[in-house]
Design a protein around this motif. Sequence first.
Motif, PDB file in Angstrom:
ATOM      1  N   UNK A 154      64.294  25.405 108.790  1.00  0.00           N
ATOM      2  CA  UNK A 154      64.943  26.576 108.194  1.00  0.00           C
ATOM      3  C   UNK A 154      64.868  27.763 109.142  1.00  0.00           C
ATOM      4  N   UNK A 155      63.725  27.952 109.793  1.00  0.00           N
ATOM      5  CA  UNK A 155      63.593  29.044 110.767  1.00  0.00           C
ATOM      6  C   UNK A 155      64.612  28.879 111.886  1.00  0.00           C
ATOM      7  N   UNK A 156      64.760  27.664 112.386  1.00  0.00           N
ATOM      8  CA  UNK A 156      65.719  27.403 113.466  1.00  0.00           C
ATOM      9  C   UNK A 156      67.152  27.624 112.993  1.00  0.00           C
ATOM     10  N   UNK A 157      67.490  27.131 111.802  1.00  0.00           N
ATOM     11  CA  UNK A 157      68.849  27.275 111.259  1.00  0.00           C
ATOM     12  C   UNK A 157      69.245  28.732 111.055  1.00  0.00           C
ATOM     13  N   UNK A 158      68.263  29.587 110.786  1.00  0.00           N
ATOM     14  CA  UNK A 158      68.552  30.989 110.493  1.00  0.00           C
ATOM     15  C   UNK A 158      68.258  31.914 111.672  1.00  0.00           C
ATOM     16  N   UNK A 159      68.262  31.345 112.855  1.00  0.00           N
ATOM     17  CA  UNK A 159      68.183  32.092 114.114  1.00  0.00           C
ATOM     18  C   UNK A 159      66.897  32.897 114.298  1.00  0.00           C
ATOM     19  N   UNK A 160      65.795  32.368 113.806  1.00  0.00           N
ATOM     20  CA  UNK A 160      64.500  32.942 114.139  1.00  0.00           C
ATOM     21  C   UNK A 160      64.033  32.292 115.438  1.00  0.00           C
ATOM     22  N   UNK A 161      63.246  33.021 116.208  1.00  0.00           N
ATOM     23  CA  UNK A 161      62.753  32.492 117.470  1.00  0.00           C
ATOM     24  C   UNK A 161      61.933  31.226 117.232  1.00  0.00           C
ATOM     25  N   UNK A 162      61.074  31.262 116.214  1.00  0.00           N
ATOM     26  CA  UNK A 162      60.294  30.093 115.823  1.00  0.00           C
ATOM     27  C   UNK A 162      59.785  30.292 114.396  1.00  0.00           C
ATOM     28  N   UNK A 163      59.065  29.334 113.898  1.00  0.00           N
ATOM     29  CA  UNK A 163      58.541  29.421 112.537  1.00  0.00           C
ATOM     30  C   UNK A 163      57.612  30.614 112.375  1.00  0.00           C
ATOM     31  N   UNK A 164      56.776  30.879 113.385  1.00  0.00           N
ATOM     32  CA  UNK A 164      55.815  31.976 113.274  1.00  0.00           C
ATOM     33  C   UNK A 164      56.503  33.323 113.093  1.00  0.00           C
ATOM     34  N   UNK A 165      57.607  33.553 113.786  1.00  0.00           N
ATOM     35  CA  UNK A 165      58.299  34.834 113.631  1.00  0.00           C
ATOM     36  C   UNK A 165      58.869  34.977 112.220  1.00  0.00           C
ATOM     37  N   UNK A 166      59.358  33.888 111.637  1.00  0.00           N
ATOM     38  CA  UNK A 166      59.838  33.935 110.259  1.00  0.00           C
ATOM     39  C   UNK A 166      58.667  34.180 109.311  1.00  0.00           C
ATOM     40  N   UNK A 167      57.579  33.487 109.516  1.00  0.00           N
ATOM     41  CA  UNK A 167      56.401  33.633 108.664  1.00  0.00           C
ATOM     42  C   UNK A 167      55.862  35.064 108.725  1.00  0.00           C
ATOM     43  N   UNK A 168      55.786  35.636 109.917  1.00  0.00           N
ATOM     44  CA  UNK A 168      55.279  37.007 110.082  1.00  0.00           C
ATOM     45  C   UNK A 168      56.187  37.999 109.368  1.00  0.00           C
ATOM     46  N   UNK A 169      57.498  37.792 109.474  1.00  0.00           N
ATOM     47  CA  UNK A 169      58.433  38.683 108.799  1.00  0.00           C
ATOM     48  C   UNK A 169      58.213  38.647 107.283  1.00  0.00           C
ATOM     49  N   UNK A 170      58.117  37.454 106.727  1.00  0.00           N
ATOM     50  CA  UNK A 170      57.935  37.330 105.284  1.00  0.00           C
ATOM     51  C   UNK A 170      56.554  37.806 104.842  1.00  0.00           C
ATOM     52  N   UNK A 171      55.526  37.294 105.459  1.00  0.00           N
ATOM     53  CA  UNK A 171      54.154  37.498 104.991  1.00  0.00           C
ATOM     54  C   UNK A 171      53.601  38.867 105.381  1.00  0.00           C
ATOM     55  N   UNK A 172      53.700  39.218 106.646  1.00  0.00           N
ATOM     56  CA  UNK A 172      53.058  40.446 107.113  1.00  0.00           C
ATOM     57  C   UNK A 172      53.897  41.693 106.865  1.00  0.00           C
ATOM     58  N   UNK A 173      55.185  41.632 107.190  1.00  0.00           N
ATOM     59  CA  UNK A 173      56.019  42.826 107.075  1.00  0.00           C
ATOM     60  C   UNK A 173      56.369  43.141 105.628  1.00  0.00           C
ATOM     61  N   UNK A 174      56.790  42.131 104.860  1.00  0.00           N
ATOM     62  CA  UNK A 174      57.244  42.371 103.485  1.00  0.00           C
ATOM     63  C   UNK A 174      56.297  41.832 102.423  1.00  0.00           C
ATOM     64  N   UNK A 175      55.178  41.248 102.833  1.00  0.00           N
ATOM     65  CA  UNK A 175      54.170  40.714 101.919  1.00  0.00           C
ATOM     66  C   UNK A 175      54.783  39.789 100.869  1.00  0.00           C
ATOM     67  N   UNK A 176      55.643  38.899 101.359  1.00  0.00           N
ATOM     68  CA  UNK A 176      56.327  37.936 100.501  1.00  0.00           C
ATOM     69  C   UNK A 176      55.924  36.537 100.954  1.00  0.00           C
ATOM     70  N   UNK A 177      55.157  35.831 100.143  1.00  0.00           N
ATOM     71  CA  UNK A 177      54.681  34.498 100.564  1.00  0.00           C
ATOM     72  C   UNK A 177      55.799  33.454 100.510  1.00  0.00           C
ATOM     73  N   UNK A 178      56.318  33.104 101.664  1.00  0.00           N
ATOM     74  CA  UNK A 178      57.445  32.166 101.741  1.00  0.00           C
ATOM     75  C   UNK A 178      57.079  30.793 101.193  1.00  0.00           C
TER      76      UNK A 178
END
Length: 188
Positions: A154-178
């Motif tokens: 899903x991270x790759x399909x949605x043009x994130x650099x990798x899974x970690x960048x998607x996880x950091x965006x959800x979890x750390x920036x917006x505090x949303x547990x993906x």
Amino acid sequence: MSKSFSGLDFSSQYSNLVDKKLISLLKLPIETSVVPVNLHVSQSDLLLWYSGLALLEDEDQSAEFFLNQLSISRVSIRYSPRNLHYLDQLFEGGQILESGSPRKLASDFGKNYNQFQSDCRNHFGDTFHQFQNKMKMLDVVCDVLFTSYSLKEIAYRNNFFNYNSMYILFRNKYEFPIDSIPRLLTEI
């Protein structure tokens, strides 16, 4: 919200505008037992949106609507100036993926970078990059809900650099547990 109508008479007069619009969604003869509902109603001070399903029974000509209602006060809607509608075209036309950078996008529309960012803040209420991330997050949530792809896919399909960048965006920036988003595809 649930509404029921029995002995449907499509020519009858209903006093409520919403009831009239709901009944107008149903066509005789009934060809399917489930009808999707997406209804917009405008009142003087409110905008209403009804979404849901109508379950139809052909034998007794009855219908039961299972609806979600969303209402918003007209005074809370802030309209953006007409000259900012070029920003809507960015997301509709797929230009974002082609150009890659906000500076290139700004020059494509004959704007300088600072004016482009200012327009984004006025139109989206956020910087271009932050709004783009939020749009990507919506696509991720849709993929998590309705596909069986792994989170890395899903991270790759949605043009994130990798899974970690998607996880950091959800979890750390917006505090949303993906990882707490339910996988509806597996439940169907």
